[in-house]
Design a protein around this motif. Structure first.
Motif, short mmCIF file in Angstrom:
data_model
loop_
_atom_site.label_atom_id
_atom_site.label_comp_id
_atom_site.label_asym_id
_atom_site.label_seq_id
_atom_site.Cartn_x
_atom_site.Cartn_y
_atom_site.Cartn_z
N THR A 123 0.82 -1.21 0.00
CA THR A 123 0.00 0.00 0.00
C THR A 123 0.85 1.26 0.00
O THR A 123 0.60 2.20 -0.77
CB THR A 123 -0.93 0.00 1.23
OG1 THR A 123 -1.69 -1.20 1.25
CG2 THR A 123 -1.88 1.19 1.18
N GLU A 124 1.87 1.29 0.85
CA GLU A 124 2.69 2.49 0.96
C GLU A 124 3.41 2.80 -0.34
O GLU A 124 3.50 3.96 -0.76
CB GLU A 124 3.70 2.33 2.10
CG GLU A 124 4.53 3.58 2.37
CD GLU A 124 3.68 4.81 2.68
OE1 GLU A 124 4.08 5.91 2.25
OE2 GLU A 124 2.62 4.67 3.32
N ASN A 127 0.78 4.24 -2.74
CA ASN A 127 0.35 5.57 -2.31
C ASN A 127 1.44 6.61 -2.53
O ASN A 127 1.17 7.75 -2.92
CB ASN A 127 -0.05 5.53 -0.84
CG ASN A 127 -1.39 4.84 -0.61
OD1 ASN A 127 -2.12 4.57 -1.56
ND2 ASN A 127 -1.70 4.54 0.63
N THR A 128 2.68 6.22 -2.29
CA THR A 128 3.80 7.15 -2.51
C THR A 128 3.93 7.50 -3.99
O THR A 128 4.15 8.66 -4.36
CB THR A 128 5.12 6.52 -2.02
OG1 THR A 128 5.02 6.28 -0.60
CG2 THR A 128 6.30 7.44 -2.28
#
Length: 694
Positions: A123-124, A127-128
């Motif tokens: 996810t990170e 999202n980044t």
């Protein structure tokens, strides 16, 4: 149809103590299962079940059931393979098949089976990569980062990696699979018992089906694969009240969608699909009346059309129910009011629902062109032509810039499908392509530029007949040459189906780009915000909508009320013969009639459980708390057809073949001792040889 009563989970609160949810393996509610049933699945137990489960083809589930790579699924999931291996002289759909020896096992032309090895939260990273972006920039960055993650994960052709979107974009996981592309048919019963009762009994209970097939996966060395984990067979099968688990690949649910998305489904998408499916059913039914061979070659298509038609009718009825829709609306209003009550959350999330509604309106405006240009024309030969044309354009590009499906991580699957040895039937191709082109002209109008461009002065049937009869794409060597030759080979090709794909592609790409940037990207971005708002308010102990990836549900063997009566959870083999009329679709095959006296009438045939499932769970194993096979999912009851949008434990039921019925039939009807020995090592042989299935 009985309407759903929405649970607390659907309304946005913490999960209720109900048998609800298609749970991911990295967020399974073991404590909830223990609180209700007294058994708490450990991480070791979950790992064993995950590794014993499999994804079958591109829309079904399966399980490993022996140390020698034997895989169990539904007959209707393996129909594609069975149909492709059939001929006019050897109809394996009608007459069944049993490989008495390993040498007789038949390789499926285009079947891939996947075993989920690892789940990683990414996810990170996603999202980044997309932070602060919208529209085309958001869509391009998301696609590029997904391709990057999948490529880094895919270390060989035996590995498949997919980035999975969960909670409408609130979470992203990377799923790493072991890929098996050599799968061979071992056993399939006759269609008459696998789909006993036909369309009239579909999505009904009581049922009396033996909807099963066995295939075996092989390694690159040509020897049977040796899976690290597989399910053992239960000695006694499922009992009333027993805790059950179903591990499989539910295709899609829409329980987390916004009201504007549900309105689009109710008012636009589902009605269009139903009209199209009803017309297609009429076409295929008429086609089957042309002769026995036309019926044989189109049976698989008709099965899929009728199944989809009944399922979509159930979905539309659910969304058309005013009380049900009012509950969905109240749930959304409650969430939005909580967001708007907090200034920080309102600033961050408040416009997300309106942005999704705007994107849905854009989709309404372009839907007909999108379906006609990117979704069609439709036929097996045209799909092959489009794949070859797009592969020539996409593969020279950097991996991150390609269309999804043409990335390096996806190439083994793409090649398996494009280079399949599956037979192609020209007469059926003409019928399907004619139907597709006719609907294109009907939807867009005869004066639409795209219609004029495609048809010119020809009628849909004239064009379809010309390109099908003139195409050489049924020849595998021709496809291989076009694929390896790239752009130069495609540009030089005079094949009329390739020419049609080239003609259509610029318009199809343009409408696809518009859809991806103005609809899909907006919905993805704002669905992430809706999901995050839900997490902030209600927490993260909620299950995500189904996405075709491996999930685990829990429940129990339990009947249900219907029309003031209690439906018992089991049917029995004696009822199978009582249900038979001798006329299709209630005519039993000769093998069953011959074996009737040898079969135990009290053997459980089919049964129902409270497990939460949806389409795609077909072929899923039903297991007990010891991770032993007690059944095989093949359907849901009629009340479960609204399960796309909600779950009601009082009446939603999964329908499965009982494990005792499978052994009883394999032993006494089909004399399939070789399979029984694999499922239950040490079982005494019948000593009567094979069944004669061909």
């Amino acid at each position: 149809m009985k309407r759903l009563l929405l649970s607390a989970c659907l309304l946005g609160a913490a999960p209720a103590l109900a048998d609800e949810g298609m749970w991911t393996y990295n967020n399974f509610p073991s404590a909830t299962v223990k609180a209700k049933y007294g058994f708490e699945p450990t991480q070791e137990w979950l790992d064993t079940v995950r590794l014993s489960s499999a994804r079958f083809g591109y829309g079904c589930s399966a399980s490993f059931v022996s140390a020698d790579g034997l895989v169990m699924t539904n007959h209707h999931c393996a129909r594609g393979c069975i149909q492709q291996l059939s001929t006019a002289k050897r109809d394996l759909i009608a007459n069944g098949f049993y490989a008495k020896t390993p040498a007789e096992e038949l390789q499926c032309p285009a079947l891939e089976i996947n075993q989920l090895q690892e789940i990683t939260d990414v996810t990170e990273q996603l999202n980044t990569a997309t932070r602060g972006l919208t529209g085309k920039a958001y869509a391009d960055s998301l696609k590029a980062e997904m391709a990057k993650l999948e490529k880094a994960c895919t270390t060989s052709e035996q590995v498949r990696c997919d980035v999975v979107t969960l909670y409408q974009g609130g979470r992203y996981n990377l799923y790493k699979y072991q890929r098996f592309q050599d799968a061979r048919l071992v056993f399939a019963p006759e269609h008459a018992i696998a789909f006993f009762g036909g369309d009239p009994d579909n999505f009904e209970f009581p049922r009396y089906d033996l909807d099963v097939a066995f295939v075996r996966v092989y390694g690159k060395d040509g020897k049977p694969a040796r899976p690290s984990h597989y399910f053992k067979w239960s000695e006694h099968g499922a009992k009333e009240g027993e805790l059950t688990f179903i591990s499989g690949h539910p295709g899609k649910t829409s329980r987390g969608l916004t009201i504007s998305q549900l309105e689009f489904l109710r008012d636009v998408s589902l009605p269009r699909n139903l009209f199209r499916l009803a017309e297609l059913r009429g076409l295929v039914t008429e086609y089957q009346n042309r002769g026995a061979e036309q019926k044989r070659t189109s049976n698989n298509l008709l099965f899929g059309v009728e199944n989809s038609l009944k399922a979509n009718k159930g979905k539309l009825e659910q969304l058309a129910d005013k009380n049900f829709f009012a509950q969905k609306l109240a749930a959304e209003q409650e969430l939005r009011s909580k967001v708007n009550a907090d200034p920080k959350m309102k600033a961050k999330y408040g416009m997300a629902w309106d942005e999704i509604a705007r994107a849905q309106q854009t989709y309404r405006n372009i839907l007909k062109e999108y379906e006609a240009q990117e979704g069609g024309p439709y036929s097996q030969l045209f799909n092959l032509a489009r794949t070859l044309v797009r592969a020539a354009d996409e593969l020279p590009k950097p991996d991150a810039e390609r269309l999804r499906g043409f990335n390096d991580a996806s190439l083994p699957t793409l090649k398996l499908q494009a280079m399949s040895k599956a037979p192609i039937y020209p007469e059926l191709e003409v019928a399907q392509l004619t139907f597709s082109l006719t609907k294109m002209r009907e939807d867009l109008g005869p004066d639409h530029p795209f219609v004029k461009k495609v048809l010119g002065k020809e009628s849909p049937r004239t064009l379809a007949t010309r390109v099908v009869k003139g195409s050489k794409l049924a020849d595998l060597k021709v496809r291989e040459q076009l694929f390896s030759g790239g752009k130069a080979a495609i540009a030089a090709s005079k094949d009329p189906m390739i020419q049609l794909a080239l003609l259509v592609d610029p318009d199809a790409r343009a409408i696809r780009t518009r859809y991806e940037t103005e609809v899909e990207a907006v919905i993805r971005k704002n669905s992430e915000l809706v999901a995050q708002a839900r997490f902030d308010i209600y927490g993260t102990k909620l299950y995500p909508d189904a996405t075709g990836t491996l999930r685990l549900s829990f429940g129990a063997v339990k009947g249900y009320p219907e029309d003031g009566k209690q439906v018992a959870p089991f049917t029995f083999m004696s009822g199978t013969f009582e249900h038979a009329t001798g006329e299709e679709p209630f005519a039993l095959p000769k093998s069953w009639l011959a074996a009737q006296k040898q079969l135990s009438p009290n053997t459980p045939m089919n049964f129902v459980t409270t497990n939460d499932i949806i389409g795609g769970n077909s072929g899923s194993p039903v297991i007990n708390q010891n991770a032993e096979i007690v059944g095989l999912v093949f359907d849901g009851n009629i009340q479960s057809l609204g399960g796309d949008y909600g779950y009601d434990e009082t009446a939603n039921r999964a329908v499965s073949v009982h494990s005792d019925a499978l052994i009883e039939a394999l032993q006494k009807v089909y004399k399939a001792d070789r399979i029984v020995q694999e499922l239950r090592p040490g079982t005494a042989s019948t000593g009567k040889g094979g069944s004669g299935l061909r």
